[in-house]
Each structure stands twice: as C-alpha cells, then as structure tokens.
Design an enzyme around this catalytic site. Structure first.
Site, PDB file in Angstrom:
ATOM      1  N   SER A   6      50.734  13.089  57.682  1.00  0.00           N
ATOM      2  CA  SER A   6      49.833  12.014  58.124  1.00  0.00           C
ATOM      3  C   SER A   6      50.192  10.630  57.606  1.00  0.00           C
ATOM      4  CB  SER A   6      48.382  12.336  57.752  1.00  0.00           C
ATOM      5  OG  SER A   6      47.773  13.084  58.779  1.00  0.00           O
ATOM      6  N   LYS A  40      50.492   8.039  60.285  1.00  0.00           N
ATOM      7  CA  LYS A  40      49.400   7.178  60.751  1.00  0.00           C
ATOM      8  C   LYS A  40      49.502   5.757  60.196  1.00  0.00           C
ATOM      9  CE  LYS A  40      46.123  10.965  61.544  1.00  0.00           C
ATOM     10  NZ  LYS A  40      46.724  12.158  60.939  1.00  0.00           N
ATOM     11  N   SER A  84      41.590  10.817  58.331  1.00  0.00           N
ATOM     12  CA  SER A  84      42.909  11.114  58.902  1.00  0.00           C
ATOM     13  C   SER A  84      42.762  11.843  60.232  1.00  0.00           C
ATOM     14  CB  SER A  84      43.754  11.943  57.927  1.00  0.00           C
ATOM     15  OG  SER A  84      45.108  11.887  58.276  1.00  0.00           O
ATOM     16  N   LYS A 139      47.669   5.957  51.960  1.00  0.00           N
ATOM     17  CA  LYS A 139      47.493   7.095  52.859  1.00  0.00           C
ATOM     18  C   LYS A 139      47.951   8.390  52.205  1.00  0.00           C
ATOM     19  CE  LYS A 139      46.182   8.631  56.879  1.00  0.00           C
ATOM     20  NZ  LYS A 139      45.813   9.905  56.212  1.00  0.00           N
TER      21      LYS A 139
END
Length: 453
Positions: free
Chosen positions: A68, A71, A128, A230
């Site tokens: 992720s 992202k 997320s 993140k």
C-alpha cells in the site's frame, strides 16, 4: 565464544551502519548477526530531507513489492489534480463495479455510489481503502490500467528509476515493484511539492458514516516529530512503512520494507529515527530536492511511453471473480479475505517468491491437458498464463515426492471480460488422495486446496 560473537557483531554493525538496538528490533541478536540478510524482503533507507544525503541504507536499490505504499503515488497524482484545478476536494468520486469489488480494507461504497475527493484522500491515508484508490484511479486515468501508466510515467519524472506501477492500491501484482530509495524520493516529493495537502498524512482518524477509521500508522503520536506517511502489507512484501519526521530544523524521510511483523517494523523505524534524525542537517539547501514535473495533462507522457508497457500489454482492471477468492488483506492484522464458504483461491501465493529479474528467466513447466474427471489440487490463479505456469514449475521443484504422480496443468475461466489461469495438479483418484497431497504441500508451506473436475 562470547568475545568472538561480540567482535563479529561489531564488525557487521560497522559495515552496515546499524546499531545493536536497530538489529534487535529486527529480531537480530549478536548470535544471528551473520545471517542478518536472511530476510530477503528487507530493505531500508534514511534520507536527509534538507540535503538529500543518504544517512543509512540497506538493500535500498533492490526490487521490492510496495504493497500500500503504492497509494503514495495515487495521492501524489490526486494532489496534482487538485493543485491544477482539475479536481476540487468537493468533487465526486464515483465507484464502478470494479472499484466496489476490491477486497478489504475498503470503505464499502456500493457500485454506483460516490464520495468526495477529500473523503477518498482521508480513506487512503488512514484506512488504506483499496476501493477508494481504484475509484480515484478510474476518475483520473479513465481506467485502472491507464492510471497505472500515469503513475509509472510520474515516477520516472520524479527520478524513481526502479519503480513500475500496475495498479493504484498495491494489491499483489508480480510486475509492480519499487525500491526503498524510490519510496523515499516519493515521500520527499509529497512534502515538497504539496505542502498545502501534506497535512492529510498526519490525520489520526476520521469518521465515515457510523465508522471511526483510525490511521494504520501507529508511529503517529507515539514518536515525536512523525507527521506521516504510509503503511503497507501483503504476504509477498512483508510489513512496509514510509515515515517523514521533523524536529524543527531537521527533517528525514525513512523507509522500511519487508518487516516480519508490524511491531518489529515499527520498532526498527523508531530506532532509525532516534539514531539518524539528530545527525541530519539543520540547513536547508536551495530549491527542491526532487524536481517537480509538470502536471500530468501537460507533461511529456508520450516521450516516456517507450519506457512503459504498451496499452495492449498493460494489465486490465481485475474484477474479482465470484468463485475466485483472494487470500490477502491489506491490514496490519494480515487477515484472509474470503467470499462465501469456499476455500480461498490462492492468487497471492503466486507472488510470494522473490521478484524475478525477467520473466524470461523462468522456465515454465510443460503442462498436461485438462483432466476430464477425477480430483485436482489448485495452488494458484493468475491473469497471466506465464505466471501460472511459472508457479507450477516452482511448486513442482519445492514439492518433491509429494507430487511425484501428479500432472500439472492450467485451465482458464473468464469473468468480466478477463481471462484467468488456474494452476493445478491433476491425476488424483479421489478426494482423500487430493487432500493428502495438499497436506504434504502445506507442510512445505505451499498453500493449496482440493477440487473435483
């Protein structure tokens, strides 16, 4: 013996620029220092965000799965669209069937529903949400595949030479990879290029409907100065984290990839921050460390397409077939996503091996014809026949005698216009034989399940 181990540890630590505490956070003691590289998923880097100097690195340029952290680029392009006026935070983001079908974690917006761009941003930085990422991708890129090409083109413009994106969320795709250095570059770019939107990354939680969605980044509020960025996890990638940290005049961006647990990853990141933030420069250089490329609508995308896969080669959006289940969840709890009561289809397992340098390096196995009857065991499923065959080859090598009398084969099915390839071994006379073979494979840490033809 103790003195010998201490000497080895000191020499190893000196060469890697790691402290004992940092090694301990990775589960590495003085007795295991010589095998510190045993975790093939691990990579890390700490960069001084004032000067661009690399303060610490370990396998920083090696190919790794981003999970992720992907992202971060989805948000970069979203912020770019906001800055250029192509989007507003109040603009509506519609969820297609493809977006709504993404596995958790997700907001759970139904097909045809919509949310605002700001809600989509908040859902990415906290929960997320995979469905929100795909919805943004389709809004900005026309399709998930089109947006992935924009993401890779932007990565090249930012100097991220070791990264290829194939989707907007980071769910498993063997062709999607990055490096710790590239993720640090992206983290610096997000802070430098979009200071007006960067505060979104420090959001501790937000409310959507009746849900209170907490940020997966547990260092927020725990480690002084951490303001984002993140987290990420898949079984293939391990536990990932990119962090931006400031103590006023100093700022660093640190990336840890391939942690064995969320806790050990967080502890390792905390140690890297404690070790290297005080050593960062207090003086800011002139200009941005990462050159800001033009907005996607004005940037020389055509000139970059020679570096990227053509439209026909790019992966199509991947609707989740009803009977094909995804053994993966992008959460810190690493839950298994299942639909219905069937055994999970093992799509993600095909991507668990280290990233091959080239698909041509794989020698796919010759497969038999699809059996007309009897029992088979399924070990993987992929939208690529080459990948499915490659997994059969790898499984055959790992399985040894467990599959001595079985015949590998692939079979196709279609869903939503996408062709999938099941990787199976046939030739079992009954359910019991197939189950026994699966048990033998699972003892070798190869997931599978039995199916009747």
């Amino acid at each position: 013996m103790r003195q010998l181990l201490t000497g080895i540890a000191r020499r190893t630590i000196s060469s890697c620029k790691l402290t004992l505490a940092a090694l301990a956070a990775l589960g590495i003691t003085s007795a295991t220092v010589p095998s510190a590289q045993a975790n093939s998923k691990y990579a890390a880097i700490v960069v001084d965000a004032n000067t661009g100097k690399t303060l610490f690195s370990s396998s920083a340029d090696a190919a790794r799965y981003p999970a992720s952290l992907t992202k971060m680029m989805t948000l970069y392009l979203t912020f770019e669209a906001l800055e250029s006026g192509r989007l507003k935070t109040s603009s509506k983001v519609r969820f297609s069937k493809n977006a709504a079908a993404e596995p958790p974690t997700k907001l759970g917006v139904k097909a045809g529903g919509s949310i605002t761009v700001e809600t989509a941003i908040l859902s990415l930085v906290t929960k997320s949400a995979n469905d929100s990422a795909t919805a943004l991708a389709e809004l900005l890129g026309g399709s998930e595949a089109g947006f992935a090409r924009m993401m890779t083109a932007k990565a090249r413009q930012l100097g991220m030479t070791g990264t290829i994106f194939r989707n907007a969320h980071g769910l498993p795709n063997p062709a999607q990879h990055t490096t710790a250095r590239d993720m640090a570059t992206l983290g610096i770019a997000l802070h430098e290029h979009f200071p007006q939107y960067y505060d979104y990354f420090s959001t501790r939680s937000f409310t959507y409907g009746k849900q209170r969605l907490a940020n997966h980044n547990r260092l927020l509020g725990r480690i002084k100065g951490v303001d984002g960025i993140k987290t990420g996890y898949t079984r293939a990638s391990g536990f990932n984290l990119a962090s931006s940290v400031s103590d006023g005049n100093r700022r660093i961006v640190a990336v840890v990839l391939g942690g064995q647990t969320g806790k050990s990853r967080d502890n390792h990141m905390a140690e890297l921050i404690r070790t290297w933030l005080p050593k960062a420069s207090t003086r800011r250089g002139s200009g941005d460390l990462v050159a800001k490329a033009g907005a996607a609508s004005n940037s020389p995308i055509r000139a970059l397409t020679a570096l990227l896969p053509g439209a026909k080669e790019a992966p199509r959006p991947k609707p989740r077939p009803e009977e094909e289940l995804t053994a993966f969840a992008d959460t810190e709890e690493a839950e298994v996503v299942e639909q219905g009561d069937a055994e999970p289809d093992l799509v993600e397992q095909a991507y668990a091996a280290p990233i091959p340098a080239r698909m041509a390096d794989i020698d796919p196995i010759s497969t038999a014809a699809v059996p007309k009857s009897g029992w088979s065991i399924q070990v993987a499923s992929s939208p690529s026949e080459v990948e499915a065959r490659a997994f059969l080859t790898r499984t055959t090598r790992q399985a040894g005698d467990a599959l001595a009398d079985a015949s590998p084969y692939t079979m196709t099915f279609e869903k939503g216009g996408v062709t999938y390839y099941r990787a199976r071994f046939g030739g079992f006379q009954n359910k019991g034989d197939a189950w026994d073979a699966c048990k033998a494979l699972k003892r070798k840490k190869i997931e599978c399940y039995a199916v009747e033809q």
